[in-house]
Design a protein around this motif. Structure first.
Motif, PDB file in Angstrom:
ATOM      1  N   ASN A  46       0.810  -1.132   0.144  1.00 58.67           N
ATOM      2  CA  ASN A  46      -0.091   0.070  -0.072  1.00 58.67           C
ATOM      3  C   ASN A  46       0.949   1.223   0.201  1.00 58.67           C
ATOM      4  O   ASN A  46       0.574   2.190   0.617  1.00 58.67           O
ATOM      5  N   TYR A  47       2.000   1.401  -0.595  1.00 61.93           N
ATOM      6  CA  TYR A  47       2.795   2.390  -0.995  1.00 61.93           C
ATOM      7  C   TYR A  47       3.049   2.981  -2.342  1.00 61.93           C
ATOM      8  O   TYR A  47       3.822   3.493  -2.679  1.00 61.93           O
ATOM      9  N   ALA A  48       1.724   2.785  -2.892  1.00 60.34           N
ATOM     10  CA  ALA A  48       1.587   3.254  -4.231  1.00 60.34           C
ATOM     11  C   ALA A  48       2.344   4.587  -4.685  1.00 60.34           C
ATOM     12  O   ALA A  48       2.905   5.260  -5.429  1.00 60.34           O
ATOM     13  N   ARG A  49       1.775   5.564  -3.502  1.00 58.59           N
ATOM     14  CA  ARG A  49       2.281   6.866  -3.909  1.00 58.59           C
ATOM     15  C   ARG A  49       3.717   7.155  -3.665  1.00 58.59           C
ATOM     16  O   ARG A  49       4.273   8.221  -4.051  1.00 58.59           O
TER      17      ARG A  49
ATOM     18  N   SER B 247      -1.754  -5.560  -1.732  1.00 62.18           N
ATOM     19  CA  SER B 247      -1.789  -4.184  -1.697  1.00 62.18           C
ATOM     20  C   SER B 247      -3.538  -3.924  -2.008  1.00 62.18           C
ATOM     21  O   SER B 247      -3.777  -4.483  -3.091  1.00 62.18           O
ATOM     22  N   THR B 248      -3.930  -2.918  -1.495  1.00 64.65           N
ATOM     23  CA  THR B 248      -5.434  -2.497  -1.839  1.00 64.65           C
ATOM     24  C   THR B 248      -5.381  -1.168  -2.723  1.00 64.65           C
ATOM     25  O   THR B 248      -6.474  -0.641  -2.954  1.00 64.65           O
ATOM     26  N   ASP B 249      -4.298  -0.669  -2.689  1.00 64.02           N
ATOM     27  CA  ASP B 249      -4.201   0.763  -3.534  1.00 64.02           C
ATOM     28  C   ASP B 249      -3.745   0.594  -4.990  1.00 64.02           C
ATOM     29  O   ASP B 249      -3.830  -0.589  -5.594  1.00 64.02           O
ATOM     30  N   ASN B 250      -3.213   1.348  -5.610  1.00 66.99           N
ATOM     31  CA  ASN B 250      -2.834   1.231  -6.894  1.00 66.99           C
ATOM     32  C   ASN B 250      -1.365   0.661  -7.115  1.00 66.99           C
ATOM     33  O   ASN B 250      -0.824   0.790  -8.336  1.00 66.99           O
ATOM     34  N   SER B 251      -0.944  -0.052  -6.017  1.00 62.96           N
ATOM     35  CA  SER B 251       0.496  -0.450  -6.260  1.00 62.96           C
ATOM     36  C   SER B 251       0.746  -1.541  -7.349  1.00 62.96           C
ATOM     37  O   SER B 251       1.741  -1.342  -8.049  1.00 62.96           O
TER      38      SER B 251
ATOM     39  N   CYS C 204       1.910   5.961   8.618  1.00 57.64           N
ATOM     40  CA  CYS C 204       1.373   4.743   8.321  1.00 57.64           C
ATOM     41  C   CYS C 204       2.596   3.758   8.439  1.00 57.64           C
ATOM     42  O   CYS C 204       2.439   2.756   8.092  1.00 57.64           O
TER      43      CYS C 204
END
Length: 327
Positions: free
Chosen positions: A16-19, A45-49, A229
């Motif tokens: 979850n560290y896509a950013r 991950s549940t983000d855009n990773s 986080c």
């Protein structure tokens, strides 16, 4: 046809560290040392990773893109997977929320090539915030003792480094600032560090220090990101890492039976101080006191002794303290 074996395996574990992920990968690809493979790992991950990771799948340096369908619950389980996939002589675990100077890998590898008995080398780090802006926090806390070393580095016998440094704290505070020798890792027989949630890195560096020398490089070549986080920050805020801290110290005392009774008293006193200052309810604190008593034979008196020793140390320069003991 003989397969080209990379000199370094760069493991980038992500959750979850896509950013931060794209900048992290680019900072690896910009290294002046180019003889490396990249192993990209994602822990469900549940983000855009995953989208970002798949963009690099065809890059010439990328040897694996491995996506978990279920989260492991431990960042160190991903370390173990990445090491198992690695082919390089050296390994760099480049955490996905950190960054590195372009010369980081070249300088670290040169030092390890120069000191063949070294298990790993560790560089200094700048602290940065979520936006990449430099913070005033200095985790290295180098004094004149460290800064006066010739060639901006020092080599320590592994057991001495554990006794004088890692027994007091995890001076190897950020994995992204370390490059280690794979053959030294392969001599480790206890993999319990990989099942830990918070302190697996501390125990890992202790196990690695038993396999060879430790080199500190007194140059800031890494960028250690601070954000709410991060696993480290969660551990500090909740105190959940203290139980694992106690377990790590027990492991050191089992590994090095020569540790003096005085050192043990002071170390237990430090634990009592941390528990007393923890912002948690009495039930949590009592459980931690019980853990300290069970695993390390801690006593409330240890706290009083440690505090007295700390206060007297200002007047008596020869008294042992964590800072004075640091190599």
């Amino acid at each position: 046809m003989m397969e080209n074996i990379p000199l370094v395996s760069v493991i980038i574990p992500n959750y979850n560290y896509a950013r931060f992920l794209e900048k992290r990968i680019e900072s690896v690809l910009l290294q002046t040392c180019t003889d490396f493979e990249i192993i990209l790992l994602d822990d469900a991950s549940t983000d855009n990773s995953v989208f970002i990771l798949n963009k690099y799948q065809t890059n010439v340096h990328v040897s694996y893109v491995d996506i978990n369908s279920v989260n492991t619950g431990s960042p160190f389980a991903q370390w173990q997977k990445g090491i198992a996939l690695s082919r390089g002589k050296y390994i760099w675990i480049a955490e996905s929320d950190d960054l590195a100077s372009p010369s980081f890998l070249e300088k670290a590898v040169c030092v390890l090539e120069r000191y063949s008995q070294a298990s790993y080398c560790f560089v200094g780090s700048y602290s940065i915030d979520e936006s990449g802006e430099q913070l005033s926090i200095d985790f290295d806390r180098w004094t004149a003792k460290q800064k006066k070393r010739s060639d901006n580095l020092e080599v320590f016998a592994g057991k001495d480094y554990i006794m004088h440094n890692l027994y007091w704290a995890n001076y190897i505070y950020n994995a992204s600032g370390v490059v280690f020798r794979k053959k030294c890792f392969e001599r480790i027989t206890d993999y319990s560090c990989f099942s830990m949630r918070y302190c697996g890195d501390w125990l890992f560096w202790i196990e690695m220090a038993l396999q060879g020398d430790v080199v500190e490089i007194y140059e800031k070549l890494n960028y250690f990101r601070q954000h709410k986080c991060s696993t480290t920050m969660k551990s500090i805020i909740t105190g959940d890492g203290l139980k694992e801290d106690i377990s790590v110290i027990r492991s050191i005392e089992n590994m090095l039976p020569s540790i003096s009774s005085w050192r043990k008293i002071l170390r237990r006193g430090i634990f009592y101080k941390k528990i007393r200052r923890l912002k948690a309810d009495s039930k949590v604190k009592n459980e931690l006191y019980q853990e300290l008593e069970t695993q390390l034979k801690g006593r409330a008196l240890d706290y009083c002794i440690e505090r007295l020793n700390k206060n007297l140390s200002f007047m008596i320069p020869c008294l042992l303290t964590r800072d004075r003991d640091r190599l």
